[in-house]
Design a protein around this motif. Structure first.
Motif, PDB file in Angstrom:
ATOM      1  N   PHE A   1       0.815  -1.212   0.000  1.00  0.00           N
ATOM      2  CA  PHE A   1       0.000   0.000   0.000  1.00  0.00           C
ATOM      3  C   PHE A   1       0.851   1.265   0.000  1.00  0.00           C
ATOM      4  CE2 PHE A   1      -2.572   3.334   1.908  1.00  0.00           C
ATOM      5  CZ  PHE A   1      -3.788   3.183   1.269  1.00  0.00           C
ATOM      6  N   SER A   2       1.812   1.304   0.888  1.00  0.00           N
ATOM      7  CA  SER A   2       2.619   2.532   1.019  1.00  0.00           C
ATOM      8  C   SER A   2       3.452   2.794  -0.229  1.00  0.00           C
ATOM      9  CB  SER A   2       3.524   2.447   2.247  1.00  0.00           C
ATOM     10  OG  SER A   2       4.270   1.248   2.214  1.00  0.00           O
ATOM     11  N   ALA A   3       3.891   1.711  -0.891  1.00  0.00           N
ATOM     12  CA  ALA A   3       4.670   1.892  -2.119  1.00  0.00           C
ATOM     13  C   ALA A   3       3.801   2.528  -3.197  1.00  0.00           C
ATOM     14  CB  ALA A   3       5.216   0.554  -2.608  1.00  0.00           C
ATOM     15  N   LEU A   4       2.559   2.083  -3.299  1.00  0.00           N
ATOM     16  CA  LEU A   4       1.639   2.688  -4.262  1.00  0.00           C
ATOM     17  C   LEU A   4       1.384   4.145  -3.891  1.00  0.00           C
ATOM     18  CD1 LEU A   4      -0.922  -0.218  -4.768  1.00  0.00           C
ATOM     19  CD2 LEU A   4       0.540   0.781  -6.525  1.00  0.00           C
ATOM     20  N   LYS A   5       1.134   4.366  -2.623  1.00  0.00           N
ATOM     21  CA  LYS A   5       0.827   5.729  -2.171  1.00  0.00           C
ATOM     22  C   LYS A   5       2.000   6.673  -2.446  1.00  0.00           C
ATOM     23  CE  LYS A   5      -1.046   8.576   1.392  1.00  0.00           C
ATOM     24  NZ  LYS A   5      -0.547   9.651   0.525  1.00  0.00           N
ATOM     25  N   ASN A   6       3.204   6.218  -2.097  1.00  0.00           N
ATOM     26  CA  ASN A   6       4.377   7.061  -2.331  1.00  0.00           C
ATOM     27  C   ASN A   6       4.677   7.215  -3.817  1.00  0.00           C
ATOM     28  OD1 ASN A   6       4.864   7.510   0.403  1.00  0.00           O
ATOM     29  ND2 ASN A   6       5.978   5.565   0.575  1.00  0.00           N
ATOM     30  N   GLY A   7       4.288   6.219  -4.590  1.00  0.00           N
ATOM     31  CA  GLY A   7       4.649   6.227  -6.006  1.00  0.00           C
ATOM     32  C   GLY A   7       3.714   7.024  -6.890  1.00  0.00           C
ATOM     33  N   ILE A   8       2.548   7.330  -6.388  1.00  0.00           N
ATOM     34  CA  ILE A   8       1.565   8.037  -7.211  1.00  0.00           C
ATOM     35  C   ILE A   8       1.356   9.429  -6.651  1.00  0.00           C
ATOM     36  CG2 ILE A   8      -0.788   8.034  -8.080  1.00  0.00           C
ATOM     37  CD1 ILE A   8      -0.734   4.978  -7.847  1.00  0.00           C
ATOM     38  N   GLU A   9       1.858  10.390  -7.389  1.00  0.00           N
ATOM     39  CA  GLU A   9       1.858  11.764  -6.911  1.00  0.00           C
ATOM     40  C   GLU A   9       0.439  12.296  -6.753  1.00  0.00           C
ATOM     41  OE1 GLU A   9       4.098  14.228  -9.493  1.00  0.00           O
ATOM     42  OE2 GLU A   9       3.824  16.051  -8.290  1.00  0.00           O
ATOM     43  N   GLY A  10       0.130  12.769  -5.573  1.00  0.00           N
ATOM     44  CA  GLY A  10      -1.134  13.460  -5.376  1.00  0.00           C
ATOM     45  C   GLY A  10      -2.287  12.596  -4.913  1.00  0.00           C
ATOM     46  N   ILE A  11      -2.117  11.289  -4.924  1.00  0.00           N
ATOM     47  CA  ILE A  11      -3.237  10.449  -4.516  1.00  0.00           C
ATOM     48  C   ILE A  11      -3.385  10.493  -3.001  1.00  0.00           C
ATOM     49  CG2 ILE A  11      -1.958   8.269  -4.217  1.00  0.00           C
ATOM     50  CD1 ILE A  11      -4.393   6.877  -5.611  1.00  0.00           C
ATOM     51  N   THR A  12      -4.615  10.533  -2.523  1.00  0.00           N
ATOM     52  CA  THR A  12      -4.864  10.515  -1.090  1.00  0.00           C
ATOM     53  C   THR A  12      -5.064   9.078  -0.635  1.00  0.00           C
ATOM     54  OG1 THR A  12      -7.250  10.750  -1.373  1.00  0.00           O
ATOM     55  CG2 THR A  12      -5.966  12.775  -1.190  1.00  0.00           C
ATOM     56  N   GLN A  13      -4.896   8.883   0.667  1.00  0.00           N
ATOM     57  CA  GLN A  13      -5.085   7.567   1.252  1.00  0.00           C
ATOM     58  C   GLN A  13      -6.470   7.021   0.909  1.00  0.00           C
ATOM     59  OE1 GLN A  13      -4.652   7.602   5.533  1.00  0.00           O
ATOM     60  NE2 GLN A  13      -3.272   5.852   5.412  1.00  0.00           N
ATOM     61  N   ARG A  14      -7.427   7.891   1.074  1.00  0.00           N
ATOM     62  CA  ARG A  14      -8.814   7.500   0.798  1.00  0.00           C
ATOM     63  C   ARG A  14      -9.012   7.039  -0.632  1.00  0.00           C
ATOM     64  NH1 ARG A  14     -14.500   8.661   0.819  1.00  0.00           N
ATOM     65  NH2 ARG A  14     -14.902   9.720  -1.121  1.00  0.00           N
ATOM     66  N   MET A  15      -8.504   7.814  -1.597  1.00  0.00           N
ATOM     67  CA  MET A  15      -8.726   7.468  -3.003  1.00  0.00           C
ATOM     68  C   MET A  15      -7.961   6.211  -3.399  1.00  0.00           C
ATOM     69  SD  MET A  15     -11.054   9.330  -3.792  1.00  0.00           S
ATOM     70  CE  MET A  15     -11.233   8.591  -5.408  1.00  0.00           C
ATOM     71  N   LEU A  16      -6.753   6.027  -2.839  1.00  0.00           N
ATOM     72  CA  LEU A  16      -6.026   4.797  -3.140  1.00  0.00           C
ATOM     73  C   LEU A  16      -6.785   3.588  -2.610  1.00  0.00           C
ATOM     74  CD1 LEU A  16      -3.694   3.242  -4.253  1.00  0.00           C
ATOM     75  CD2 LEU A  16      -2.372   3.746  -2.186  1.00  0.00           C
ATOM     76  N   THR A  17      -7.301   3.723  -1.400  1.00  0.00           N
ATOM     77  CA  THR A  17      -8.090   2.627  -0.833  1.00  0.00           C
ATOM     78  C   THR A  17      -9.280   2.299  -1.728  1.00  0.00           C
ATOM     79  OG1 THR A  17      -7.475   3.257   1.410  1.00  0.00           O
ATOM     80  CG2 THR A  17      -9.422   1.895   1.167  1.00  0.00           C
ATOM     81  N   LEU A  18     -10.027   3.311  -2.115  1.00  0.00           N
ATOM     82  CA  LEU A  18     -11.204   3.076  -2.957  1.00  0.00           C
ATOM     83  C   LEU A  18     -10.799   2.459  -4.289  1.00  0.00           C
ATOM     84  CD1 LEU A  18     -13.272   6.318  -2.275  1.00  0.00           C
ATOM     85  CD2 LEU A  18     -13.736   3.992  -1.483  1.00  0.00           C
ATOM     86  N   THR A  19      -9.694   2.946  -4.862  1.00  0.00           N
ATOM     87  CA  THR A  19      -9.271   2.447  -6.172  1.00  0.00           C
ATOM     88  C   THR A  19      -8.885   0.975  -6.111  1.00  0.00           C
ATOM     89  OG1 THR A  19      -8.470   4.659  -6.771  1.00  0.00           O
ATOM     90  CG2 THR A  19      -7.668   2.808  -8.083  1.00  0.00           C
ATOM     91  N   VAL A  20      -8.063   0.591  -5.140  1.00  0.00           N
ATOM     92  CA  VAL A  20      -7.666  -0.819  -5.051  1.00  0.00           C
ATOM     93  C   VAL A  20      -8.859  -1.704  -4.657  1.00  0.00           C
ATOM     94  CG1 VAL A  20      -5.228  -0.393  -4.647  1.00  0.00           C
ATOM     95  CG2 VAL A  20      -6.804  -0.503  -2.693  1.00  0.00           C
ATOM     96  N   ARG A  21      -9.785  -1.155  -3.878  1.00  0.00           N
ATOM     97  CA  ARG A  21     -10.978  -1.928  -3.541  1.00  0.00           C
ATOM     98  C   ARG A  21     -11.776  -2.283  -4.797  1.00  0.00           C
ATOM     99  NH1 ARG A  21      -8.924  -2.318   0.463  1.00  0.00           N
ATOM    100  NH2 ARG A  21      -9.629  -2.118   2.620  1.00  0.00           N
ATOM    101  N   ASN A  22     -11.947  -1.280  -5.640  1.00  0.00           N
ATOM    102  CA  ASN A  22     -12.696  -1.520  -6.878  1.00  0.00           C
ATOM    103  C   ASN A  22     -11.978  -2.517  -7.782  1.00  0.00           C
ATOM    104  OD1 ASN A  22     -15.086   0.028  -6.634  1.00  0.00           O
ATOM    105  ND2 ASN A  22     -13.915   1.900  -6.987  1.00  0.00           N
ATOM    106  N   LEU A  23     -10.661  -2.390  -7.873  1.00  0.00           N
ATOM    107  CA  LEU A  23      -9.896  -3.320  -8.697  1.00  0.00           C
ATOM    108  C   LEU A  23      -9.958  -4.725  -8.121  1.00  0.00           C
ATOM    109  CD1 LEU A  23      -6.811  -1.097  -9.592  1.00  0.00           C
ATOM    110  CD2 LEU A  23      -8.507  -2.009 -11.176  1.00  0.00           C
ATOM    111  N   GLU A  24      -9.946  -4.804  -6.811  1.00  0.00           N
ATOM    112  CA  GLU A  24     -10.069  -6.113  -6.169  1.00  0.00           C
ATOM    113  C   GLU A  24     -11.451  -6.704  -6.433  1.00  0.00           C
ATOM    114  OE1 GLU A  24     -10.087  -6.002  -1.959  1.00  0.00           O
ATOM    115  OE2 GLU A  24      -9.670  -8.139  -1.717  1.00  0.00           O
ATOM    116  N   ARG A  25     -12.453  -5.853  -6.325  1.00  0.00           N
ATOM    117  CA  ARG A  25     -13.825  -6.310  -6.560  1.00  0.00           C
ATOM    118  C   ARG A  25     -13.993  -6.858  -7.974  1.00  0.00           C
ATOM    119  NH1 ARG A  25     -18.629  -3.434  -8.265  1.00  0.00           N
ATOM    120  NH2 ARG A  25     -20.488  -4.514  -7.526  1.00  0.00           N
TER     121      ARG A  25
END
Lengths: 137, 137
Positions: free
Chosen positions: B56-80
DNA sequence: CAGTATCCCCCCAGATACTG
DNA sequence: CAGTATCTGGGGGGATACTG
C-alpha cells in the motif's frame, strides 16, 4: 541538451528513494473522456455508419437514454479533440452531420482491442464482483 | 432456441426504423472505471513492479497526489473486479500487498495498445484543442 | 432540426481526524 | 501501516423551456 523524461511503458516518471513515481499524464485524461457516459456509444455509432458519418438526430435516436444536451456536449468534446468533424448545412430546418476524422477512425482498432478484452473477460469480472459483494454483507 | 442479441463490433443493439440503436452495455462501465483519475496509474505501477506486486505505502508514495482515501477506494474496486488481489499480513504494524491477478495482467496488452495510440496522437489532439479553443473566444 | 439557457440534484473527490 | 469516518465544495448530468 534537452532533458527527456524517463519512461516506463511510455509513461513519464521520476525516481525516488522508494522507487519510480508516475506523474499524472495524458493517457488518463483521454481515457477518462472516452470512458465517460456517452462518448464510446457515439464513437461506436459512427464506426459502423456508412462513411463514418451520421446526423445529429440519427445519433440521438440511436443512443438510448441520451439527452439533447449530453449529445451536444459529447460531440463538442470529440470535435475539440479532432476525432470528428461537424458538417453544418444552413437549410430550413437545419441539418448537421458528424463524421469521424482520419485520427478518429485510427482510434477504432485500439478501442476495439480494449473492448474485446472487456467482453471476453466480462463474465469473470461479473462473477468476481458477485462473490465480492456476497462476502461483504 | 435461445434469442441472441444482434451485435455490431461485439456490441448489442436493437433494430429501429431509423437504424440500429445501441444499448448502454458493459464496456462503458469498465472503461469508465479504468479511465477514472487513479486506476490506470495503479495498474501501471503494478505492471512494472517485480512480481506485479506492491504494498500500500509503495503505491501511495509512487503516485503523486493520490490521497489515502482514493487509493483505498481504487484498489478496492480493482479487487472487486478481480484485477488484483489483496494480501494482508497481520503483523504490527500491519502490512498489505496488492498483486495483479492473471486476469489483471492479461489486461495490460490491451491497455498498452490504447495508451500507445493516445501517446502517438496526443500532439495532434493538443494542437486541435488549442485551435478549437482559439476559434471560440 | 439542432441546438442554447437555466435550474437543480446528487455524487465524487479532497481534506481532516481518528483507530486497530 | 493501512486503513475507516465524517464533512464539505464543485461539477457532471438530467429535466425543462426557449430559439434561429
Amino acid at each position: 541538451m534537452i532533458p527527456v523524461d524517463k519512461l516506463i511503458h511510455g509513461r513519464p516518471y521520476e525516481e525516488t528513494n522508494e522507487g519510480p513515481r508516475f506523474r499524472p499524464c495524458v493517457p488518463n485524461g483521454v481515457l477518462a473522456r472516452l470512458g465517460d457516459k456517452w462518448t464510446i456509444l457515439v464513437m461506436s455509432h459512427l464506426a459502423v455508419a456508412s462513411g463514418h458519418r451520421l446526423r445529429f438526430s440519427a445519433l440521438k435516436n440511436g443512443i438510448e437514454g441520451i439527452t439533447q444536451r449530453m449529445l451536444t456536449l459529447t460531440v463538442r468534446n470529440l470535435e475539440r479533440d479532432g476525432l470528428l468533424v461537424r458538417h453544418y448545412f444552413p437549410e430550413v430546418p437545419p441539418r448537421v452531420e458528424y463524421e469521424l476524422t482520419e485520427m478518429g477512425a485510427s482510434m477504432l482498432p485500439a478501442l476495439e482491442g480494449f473492448t474485446s478484452w472487456i467482453r471476453e473477460n466480462w463474465p469473470e469480472i461479473a462473477k468476481t464482483r458477485a462473490a465480492y459483494d456476497e462476502a461483504q454483507q
